[in-house]
Write an enzyme that holds these catalytic residues in place. Structure first.
Site, PDB file in Angstrom:
ATOM      1  N   GLU A 150      43.554  42.509  37.043  1.00  0.00           N
ATOM      2  CA  GLU A 150      42.840  42.157  38.274  1.00  0.00           C
ATOM      3  C   GLU A 150      41.780  41.085  38.030  1.00  0.00           C
ATOM      4  O   GLU A 150      40.592  41.270  38.285  1.00  0.00           O
ATOM      5  CB  GLU A 150      42.222  43.412  38.900  1.00  0.00           C
ATOM      6  CG  GLU A 150      43.262  44.452  39.279  1.00  0.00           C
ATOM      7  CD  GLU A 150      42.681  45.686  39.954  1.00  0.00           C
ATOM      8  OE1 GLU A 150      43.415  46.360  40.691  1.00  0.00           O
ATOM      9  OE2 GLU A 150      41.472  45.964  39.738  1.00  0.00           O
ATOM     10  N   GLU A 325      50.377  48.213  41.368  1.00  0.00           N
ATOM     11  CA  GLU A 325      49.692  49.470  41.658  1.00  0.00           C
ATOM     12  C   GLU A 325      49.883  49.769  43.139  1.00  0.00           C
ATOM     13  O   GLU A 325      49.399  49.017  43.988  1.00  0.00           O
ATOM     14  CB  GLU A 325      48.195  49.386  41.335  1.00  0.00           C
ATOM     15  CG  GLU A 325      47.881  49.186  39.864  1.00  0.00           C
ATOM     16  CD  GLU A 325      46.383  49.157  39.588  1.00  0.00           C
ATOM     17  OE1 GLU A 325      45.598  49.558  40.475  1.00  0.00           O
ATOM     18  OE2 GLU A 325      45.998  48.719  38.490  1.00  0.00           O
TER      19      GLU A 325
END
Length: 653
Positions: A150, A325
């Site tokens: 991320e 995710e």
């Protein structure tokens, strides 16, 4: 339908073997395989576990874990652990820590606590990535790699450290060559900001009383974006050399905005992103009502989710992406974290496929019993019992979801630099780049239409029937050239603030639209930033459309040069001035009115023979190949073209 001959959607899970006893690993792997999963992502936060002390590695635990997954028939996606530099590294080199906008050092104790520009940290990252890729680069169970985790998330894209300031000065000198060129590009004559030495230029934080120079902020964002891209490229180069037959991807986040994802994605094999539909409701920020957030509190808003899917599909020109995710229960990080409705996990999985997902990886396998994510759910609870999401995943049949192409007739143009400069001076508390972009996107989706979200320069790669640019605020000479070429053959629609800024962030000396003047045939008369309680009436110019429309938040009026007016304002300071104009194939919409924009999109579709569908609230269509996925985000059954669709579910027709 029989899709046996086609590759289909695959499923996986994020797992953290280092969080549980080794005696559980084989049990977990067997359970994962029995659930129908194909992939397991591991390792992205495990630097300390791999290297407890500088230069002293403990590979045995990771060797054993990967071997157990292999024995169970699972493939591994291995994350490089550079998002979490360990305490011993920070103690040795405290200068690698990032500095926030208040000049406070971000201390150890969480994650992403590093400066992308730090040469010391880059060297350490090269070392750990080299060690991992050397050991596992050709392991038969390792399918691919995820770089870091991320990137830029949680306010970590920019660091205001001394290292970054020096790097920024060098970056500027390379870009502008002379201070005269920089001063002209930034307009530093304003407020006596002129620089006479490169060393006088700092990062644009803590700039006295008022906001920083927007052109300086724009360039600092470009610099920080380049630092992230360079940081990732160091890892890509190592992995390519040592693991040439495995894929490389990265997991971007919801509405990632702090760096240029088109550039960051260029050398990845495909992109991935992390989807949390319920937490995503907070990204409505100021522009959507609490009533809407409540309506979709347990399902997420369909258009927020699909917008992100379409962004990530478009980063590499329409290639399939992964959801690295996927929320499968309650999250822990939003302001509010309700349990998903029954059926939501299956619906989100189908929706991801319909927008181009090749694989969906659920977060996480077993809920954490420790540290910051104790309140975050997994497919299994802390004690190992199957949670609600586990049951829904067990009911999925991935053979229903073949990996066939998406063929959209409509493109929506997206540009990170336009976002950065728009959001520097939004001129309205309730407006932002995403708020304006979303309004156009949601209207298209409510009409049952599929879209590609692409960078303007990618218009040279594909042909579309309709191109919409909701908020293309910054138009460079290169982009202008592509837009002009596209307008010769393609219907185009531009939203407010189009071409209002030059590449350096200034307003063109010839005013808005000067970069594409011959395309639009108008000049800006004025703009009007409306309070939430103010509206502006709009009426058709030729009375063909008998409706009246109300604009909210933002209006622009135009002086006609060669274009014609389609709609004009009927009251207020801009009464009689054009609100919507058209010249040949190019339409400019200056008013933010959902009803008006919807009417205009429908008119374009009729002209272009594109079939639209007036969808009920909470119902959406997505097409992949010859398959149409009808999605019901309502918590009640709906009827659609002869089909009864249960609450929070989808069907393929």
């Amino acid at each position: 339908m029989n899709h046996a001959s086609l590759p289909c959607l695959t499923l996986g899970v994020c797992d953290y073997p280092e969080h549980v006893e080794a005696t559980q690993w084989q049990i977990h792997a067997q359970q994962q395989k029995a659930l129908g999963l194909a992939f397991v992502r591991i390792g992205e936060f495990s630097w300390q576990k791999i290297e407890p002390q500088s230069g002293k590695f403990d590979w045995q635990w990771l060797d054993d874990a990967i071997d157990i997954y292999q024995q169970a028939g699972l493939k591994v996606v291995l994350g490089t652990p550079t998002a979490t530099p360990p305490a011993w590294l920070v103690e040795s080199y405290p200068e690698i820590l990032a500095v926030d906008e208040n000049n406070q050092v971000k201390k150890f104790g969480s994650r992403r606590h590093y400066d992308h520009a730090s040469p010391i940290y880059r060297k350490e990252c090269q070392r750990i990535v080299t060690a991992m890729a050397t050991r596992y680069g050709k392991h038969p169970s390792v399918a691919g790699w995820q770089t870091d985790n991320e990137l830029g998330h949680e306010g970590t894209a920019q660091s205001y450290s001394a290292t970054s300031v020096i790097g920024f000065q060098q970056w500027l000198e390379n870009k502008y060559s002379s201070l005269d060129a920089l001063n002209a590009s930034w307009g530093t004559v304003f407020w006596s900001q002129t620089y006479s030495s490169w060393s006088q230029i700092s990062s644009p934080n803590l700039t006295a009383v008022r906001q920083a120079n927007p052109s300086q902020v724009l360039d600092f964002k470009r610099y920080c974006s380049d630092m992230i891209i360079d940081f990732q490229q160091l890892q890509i180069d190592i992995i390519r050399a040592l693991s040439p037959e495995r894929f490389i991807t990265h997991n971007f986040v919801i509405f990632a905005s702090e760096f240029d994802l088109y550039k960051a994605s260029k050398n990845l094999d495909f992109v991935a992103w992390d989807s949390y539909p319920i937490g995503m409701l907070e990204y409505f920020a100021t522009w959507e009502s609490e009533e809407i957030k409540t309506r979709y509190a347990r399902t997420g808003h369909p258009d927020l989710v699909s917008l992100n899917h379409d962004i990530y599909r478009g980063l590499k020109g329409g290639t399939d992406f992964w959801v690295m995710e996927q929320q499968c229960g309650h999250a822990n990080w939003a302001q509010y974290n309700p349990l998903p409705a029954d059926g939501a996990v299956k619906l989100w999985t189908a929706q991801a496929w319909a927008h181009g997902a090749q694989s969906v990886i659920y977060f996480r396998w077993r809920a954490s019993h420790m540290a910051q994510e104790i309140m975050h759910s997994g497919l299994r609870q802390q004690d190992g019992r199957a949670d609600r999401g586990h049951k829904e995943v067990s009911e999925l049949s991935t053979q229903m979801y073949p990996l066939v192409p998406i063929k959209a007739k409509i493109a929506i143009l997206h540009d990170y630099e336009s976002m950065w400069i728009y959001d520097q001076q939004p001129h309205n508390l309730k407006l932002s780049y995403w708020a304006q972009f979303y309004q156009f996107y949601s209207i298209v989706r409510r009409l049952g239409l599929d879209v590609d979200i692409i960078h303007p320069l990618d218009l040279t790669k594909n042909t579309y029937s309709l191109v919409i640019a909701p908020a293309l605020t910054l138009v460079s000479d290169e982009v202008a050239k592509v837009l002009k070429a596209t307008a010769k053959t393609t219907k185009m629609m531009f939203g407010p603030r189009t071409a209002f800024r030059t590449e350096s962030g200034l307003v063109p000396k010839d005013g808005q639209f000067s970069a594409i003047a011959e395309m639009v045939g108008i000049k800006l008369a004025n703009f009007d930033s409306l309070r939430p309680t103010l509206t502006q009436e709009i009426v058709p110019f030729d009375k063909v459309d008998e409706n009246q429309y109300q604009a909210k938040l933002w209006c622009e009026s135009y002086e006609l040069i060669t274009a014609k007016a389609l709609y004009h304002y009927s009251e207020g300071p801009m009464s009689g001035k054009a609100a919507v104009t058209e010249l040949d194939k190019v339409m400019v919409v200056g008013a933010l009115s959902q009803q008006l924009i919807s009417t205009l999109v429908k008119q374009c579709c009729v002209e272009l023979e594109i079939t639209t569908e007036e969808l009920a609230e909470g119902v959406r269509l997505s097409h992949r190949g010859d398959h149409c996925l009808v999605q019901n985000f309502n918590q009640h059954t709906v009827e659609f073209v002869g089909h009864s669709i249960p609450a929070v579910s989808s069907i393929i027709k």
